[in-house]
Design a protein around this motif. Structure first.
Motif, PDB file in Angstrom:
ATOM      1  N   ASP A  55       1.694  -6.034  14.636  1.00 27.04           N
ATOM      2  CA  ASP A  55       0.956  -6.127  13.651  1.00 27.04           C
ATOM      3  C   ASP A  55       0.272  -5.019  12.077  1.00 27.04           C
ATOM      4  O   ASP A  55      -0.244  -4.975  11.143  1.00 27.04           O
ATOM      5  CB  ASP A  55      -0.727  -6.822  13.969  1.00 27.04           C
ATOM      6  N   ALA A  56       0.005  -4.431  13.507  1.00 27.36           N
ATOM      7  CA  ALA A  56      -0.899  -2.766  12.487  1.00 27.36           C
ATOM      8  C   ALA A  56       0.343  -2.207  11.788  1.00 27.36           C
ATOM      9  O   ALA A  56       0.109  -1.513   9.981  1.00 27.36           O
ATOM     10  CB  ALA A  56      -0.615  -1.822  13.188  1.00 27.36           C
ATOM     11  N   ARG A  57       1.749  -1.999  11.906  1.00 27.36           N
ATOM     12  CA  ARG A  57       2.532  -1.965  10.888  1.00 27.36           C
ATOM     13  C   ARG A  57       2.872  -2.430   9.080  1.00 27.36           C
ATOM     14  O   ARG A  57       2.242  -2.696   8.526  1.00 27.36           O
ATOM     15  CB  ARG A  57       3.813  -2.212  11.296  1.00 27.36           C
ATOM     16  N   ALA A  58       2.417  -4.081   9.339  1.00 28.91           N
ATOM     17  CA  ALA A  58       2.167  -4.899   8.961  1.00 28.91           C
ATOM     18  C   ALA A  58       1.084  -4.520   7.856  1.00 28.91           C
ATOM     19  O   ALA A  58       1.148  -4.408   6.560  1.00 28.91           O
ATOM     20  CB  ALA A  58       2.499  -6.397   9.098  1.00 28.91           C
ATOM     21  N   ALA A  59       0.047  -4.161   8.318  1.00 30.61           N
ATOM     22  CA  ALA A  59      -1.223  -3.690   7.616  1.00 30.61           C
ATOM     23  C   ALA A  59      -1.069  -2.437   7.086  1.00 30.61           C
ATOM     24  O   ALA A  59      -1.758  -2.373   5.488  1.00 30.61           O
ATOM     25  CB  ALA A  59      -2.443  -4.075   8.373  1.00 30.61           C
ATOM     26  N   SER A  60      -0.322  -1.834   7.598  1.00 34.51           N
ATOM     27  CA  SER A  60      -0.386  -0.313   6.953  1.00 34.51           C
ATOM     28  C   SER A  60       0.891   0.296   6.333  1.00 34.51           C
ATOM     29  O   SER A  60       0.263   0.391   5.187  1.00 34.51           O
ATOM     30  CB  SER A  60      -0.242   0.127   7.826  1.00 34.51           C
ATOM     31  N   PHE A  61       2.231  -0.596   6.514  1.00 33.21           N
ATOM     32  CA  PHE A  61       3.480  -0.536   5.267  1.00 33.21           C
ATOM     33  C   PHE A  61       3.059  -1.006   3.821  1.00 33.21           C
ATOM     34  O   PHE A  61       2.861  -2.151   3.610  1.00 33.21           O
ATOM     35  CB  PHE A  61       4.291   0.183   6.107  1.00 33.21           C
ATOM     36  N   THR A  62       3.393  -0.521   2.891  1.00 35.67           N
ATOM     37  CA  THR A  62       3.993  -1.091   1.566  1.00 35.67           C
ATOM     38  C   THR A  62       4.924  -0.236   0.860  1.00 35.67           C
ATOM     39  O   THR A  62       5.310   0.185   0.816  1.00 35.67           O
ATOM     40  CB  THR A  62       2.222  -0.910   0.759  1.00 35.67           C
ATOM     41  N   SER A  63       4.497  -1.626  -0.545  1.00 36.53           N
ATOM     42  CA  SER A  63       5.697  -1.292  -1.142  1.00 36.53           C
ATOM     43  C   SER A  63       5.848   0.500  -1.877  1.00 36.53           C
ATOM     44  O   SER A  63       4.777   1.256  -1.658  1.00 36.53           O
ATOM     45  CB  SER A  63       5.366  -1.622  -2.806  1.00 36.53           C
ATOM     46  N   GLU A  64       6.747   1.068  -2.180  1.00 37.01           N
ATOM     47  CA  GLU A  64       7.389   2.560  -2.616  1.00 37.01           C
ATOM     48  C   GLU A  64       6.312   3.144  -3.727  1.00 37.01           C
ATOM     49  O   GLU A  64       5.422   3.638  -3.283  1.00 37.01           O
ATOM     50  CB  GLU A  64       8.722   2.213  -3.038  1.00 37.01           C
ATOM     51  N   ASP A  65       5.564   2.312  -4.476  1.00 40.42           N
ATOM     52  CA  ASP A  65       5.248   2.458  -5.937  1.00 40.42           C
ATOM     53  C   ASP A  65       4.000   2.614  -4.712  1.00 40.42           C
ATOM     54  O   ASP A  65       3.115   3.086  -5.963  1.00 40.42           O
ATOM     55  CB  ASP A  65       5.266   1.576  -6.622  1.00 40.42           C
ATOM     56  N   LYS A  66       3.501   1.704  -4.194  1.00 43.70           N
ATOM     57  CA  LYS A  66       1.857   1.906  -3.710  1.00 43.70           C
ATOM     58  C   LYS A  66       1.830   3.443  -2.966  1.00 43.70           C
ATOM     59  O   LYS A  66       0.750   2.829  -2.161  1.00 43.70           O
ATOM     60  CB  LYS A  66       1.437  -0.288  -2.775  1.00 43.70           C
ATOM     61  N   ASP A  67       3.326   3.347  -1.844  1.00 43.86           N
ATOM     62  CA  ASP A  67       2.801   4.074  -1.016  1.00 43.86           C
ATOM     63  C   ASP A  67       1.561   5.626  -0.847  1.00 43.86           C
ATOM     64  O   ASP A  67       2.434   6.038  -2.123  1.00 43.86           O
ATOM     65  CB  ASP A  67       3.698   4.384  -0.107  1.00 43.86           C
TER      66      ASP A  67
END
Length: 290
Positions: A55-67
């Motif tokens: 769940d923490a991964r899902a909340a933390s990681f995003t698309s390349e352009d927003k990382d």
């Protein structure tokens, strides 16, 4: 220095669960490497964050352009005029799955290449240590070779190290500099890290740069550290001989790769062969000549 010679650096990190804090560490260590004259700088696997909880991964990681780590690295590469290789970070794909993705940023900050880790770390080690990377990440399907500073760079990430056919394929495609950014566990690192990296260098007559995670991380995992740079004859020419954050730098001379391959031309000498397993039709395997 002769034409084509440049300095490479491997950044050793201890990434935690906050992308923002890790980005701050990244800036400090990359600036230190550039200050030592490195024009190709590699960071470890999961530079962005090491997070075990789903769940923490899902909340933390995003698309390349927003990382935040990617955008920070892009600005840093442009400011310092370097090739900055983010060994990997978790990137949310368009299909909603995560990729364990390496990115090479050029001196203008543009993305020159990306590579998604092919081999997933699904293992059961001693003392109850077990990992299922395939439960969190979608594996890549394509090896990648690209040119930097007169050298050809082949991509890999961590567990890929145990699959020599990947490195052989990249060497046959012209790679004379192989990359193995990693977050090797302490248990497997103590047993296999040095010997596997030196073997990949020797087998392919190529430099190997391996930036590593090291130490006890916020999510409870422990990684081995010992970032290495190995020359095409298998000699360790730089090492962070510990698990603390660090920078190591060494000179890369593509002519040394050519010299090693001339002395021992195994890339050219390889032959196709069949395997006689005693029953049934023998599978035909491809050697370097195919």
């Amino acid at each position: 220095m002769t034409m084509g010679v440049f300095k490479a650096a491997a950044i050793q990190m201890r990434s935690g669960e906050s992308l923002e804090r890790n980005a701050i560490d990244l800036v400090r260590l990359v600036r230190e490497a550039a200050g030592q004259g490195a024009t190709y700088i590699q960071t470890p696997e999961m530079t962005g964050a090491l997070i075990r909880d789903k769940d923490a991964r899902a909340a933390s990681f995003t698309s390349e352009d927003k990382d935040v780590v990617v955008s920070t690295a892009r600005r840093l590469a442009s400011e310092l005029g370097i090739f900055l290789h983010i060994g990997s970070t978790a990137i949310l794909r368009a299909d909603g799955k995560l990729a364990n993705r390496a990115l090479l940023l050029g001196p203008d900050g543009a993305t020159l290449a990306t590579y998604d880790k092919i081999h997933m770390f699904d293992v059961d080690l001693d003392n109850g240590e077990s990992w299922r990377e395939s439960a969190a990440y979608e594996p890549g399907t394509e090896a990648v070779v690209t040119e930097i500073d007169g050298a050809k760079l082949g991509f890999a990430v961590c567990y890929d190290l145990r699959f020599p056919q990947l490195f052989r394929a990249e060497a046959l495609a012209g790679a004379d500099l192989l990359s193995v950014p990693a977050a090797f566990t302490r248990q497997t690192g103590e047993a296999h890290w040095h010997v596997l990296l030196r073997a990949r260098a020797i087998e392919n007559g190529a430099y190997v740069v391996a930036a590593a995670q090291g130490g006890l991380h916020e999510d409870g995992r422990e990684t081995y550290g010992h970032s290495l740079i190995v020359d095409p004859w298998g000699r360790i020419i730089a090492e962070a001989a510990h698990d603390e954050p660090a920078v190591i730098v060494a000179e890369i001379d593509p002519a040394q790769s050519l010299a090693a391959r001339r002395k021992i031309p195994n890339l050219k000498n390889a032959r196709d062969f069949a395997v006689n397993a005693g029953s049934g039709e023998a599978p035909r395997l491809r050697g370097a000549a195919s």
